[in-house]
Design an enzyme around this catalytic site. Structure first.
Site, PDB file in Angstrom:
ATOM      1  CG  HIS A  99      68.321 -32.384 115.794  1.00 32.67           C
ATOM      2  ND1 HIS A  99      69.555 -32.888 115.488  1.00 32.67           N
ATOM      3  CD2 HIS A  99      68.093 -32.723 117.084  1.00 32.67           C
ATOM      4  CE1 HIS A  99      70.071 -33.499 116.542  1.00 32.67           C
ATOM      5  NE2 HIS A  99      69.203 -33.424 117.530  1.00 32.67           N
ATOM      6  CB  SER A 107      74.054 -35.955 117.782  1.00 30.89           C
ATOM      7  OG  SER A 107      72.948 -35.110 117.583  1.00 30.89           O
TER       8      SER A 107
END
Ligand code: AMP
Length: 280
Positions: A37, A187
């Site tokens: 990210h 994640s």
């Protein structure tokens, strides 16, 4: 870093930035941030005058309620990481800022993209993605939207969305960041125990094997061997596919010229992981 929860306040802030001739870069996420990210944030910081990140765990894109419940939430560390990387603004909307009560749900005509791969195994997933990204693009109205190649089909769906809704936003697709052993950062990796984490790298290794073994002609054996290997190591495989890298049309043969990509989705116990690799 400025933190805003209201869409109205965000839209006003962006308008102000625009009148000061700052270009807007936008990185939408579901939080539980990692270096993948942050690579998108870094890229936006290099190329635009104002970098906006959003964190919203979108309930409608989870076809499996258990997956939604178990999705990692690490908001405090997310904020620290974004600050360290110089993100200018974090948008943390409430659900009713994204799904305005009383508004009708739009159906997005995604055509072929909604029939294969992720769409076939996660019914409704991309409609949910479009609902949230459509709303976010309306609020943020970015010059550049930064997306990760890790979610290649999602990139194509969002491209289609920008065409359908005539957003002026440019899309930049950033390379997949990997752990040292090659596992794509995700994640969901936070949900893996040590043994599962060590097994997870086989997805990347299988993609590499496909890349190295690629020959012109039939692709069936290549795909089947990959499925057998992963299944033998304890994965529950949703798909191992080879597709046209530009359209995601599934390929059974290769002419030695077409740009193709291998894509895998597989479960280790109840954690579903995806990855892909351009083959030529
Ligand atoms: P997510 O929070 O999973 O919705 O991801 C937010 C954005 O980060 C999406 O555009 C993803 O494709 C991108 N992303 C996720 N993992 C990676 C990675 N390992 N490398 C680069 N970008 C990623």
């Amino acid at each position: 870093m400025i933190l805003l929860k209201s869409a109205k306040e965000l839209a006003e802030f962006i308008q102000q930035a625009r009148s000061n001739k700052r270009s807007i870069g936008f990185v939408p996420t579901m939080g539980a941030l990692h270096k993948g990210h942050l690579s998108l944030i870094d890229r936006s910081r290099l190329q635009t005058g104002l970098t906006v990140c959003s964190i919203f765990v979108n309930p409608t894109q989870f076809n499996n309620p258990e997956d939604f419940k178990k999705y990692p939430v690490t908001i405090e560390t997310d904020i620290d990481m974004l600050e360290e990387h110089g993100c200018d603004l974090l948008f943390l909307p409430r659900v009713d800022e994204i799904y305005i009560p009383g508004t009708e749900t739009i159906h997005y005509d995604l055509g072929y993209l909604e029939t294969v791969l992720e769409a076939a195994y996660r019914p409704g997933h991309f409609q949910g993605v479009c609902q949230v990204v459509d709303r976010l693009l309306q609020i943020v109205d970015p010059d550049i939207l930064y997306l990760g190649q890790k979610d290649l089909q999602q990139c194509m769906v969002i491209k289609k969305l920008t065409e359908l809704k005539r957003f002026q936003t440019n899309l930049i697709i950033c390379p997949t960041l990997r752990e040292v052993d090659g596992l794509a950062m995700s994640s969901r990796n936070k949900r893996l125990n040590e043994v599962e984490r060590n097994t997870a790298v086989l997805i990347y290794e299988t993609l590499l094997k496909i890349k190295h073994a690629l020959r012109t002609g039939s692709l069936q054996e290549l795909k089947q061997n990959a499925i057998n290997n992963l299944t033998g190591e304890g994965f529950k495989v949703d798909y191992v596919e080879i597709a046209d890298a530009d359209t995601l049309e599934l390929q059974t043969e290769w002419d030695g010229k077409k740009n193709i990509v291998a894509l895998i989705a597989a479960y280790i116990n109840d954690v579903r992981l995806i990855d892909n690799m351009l083959l030529n």
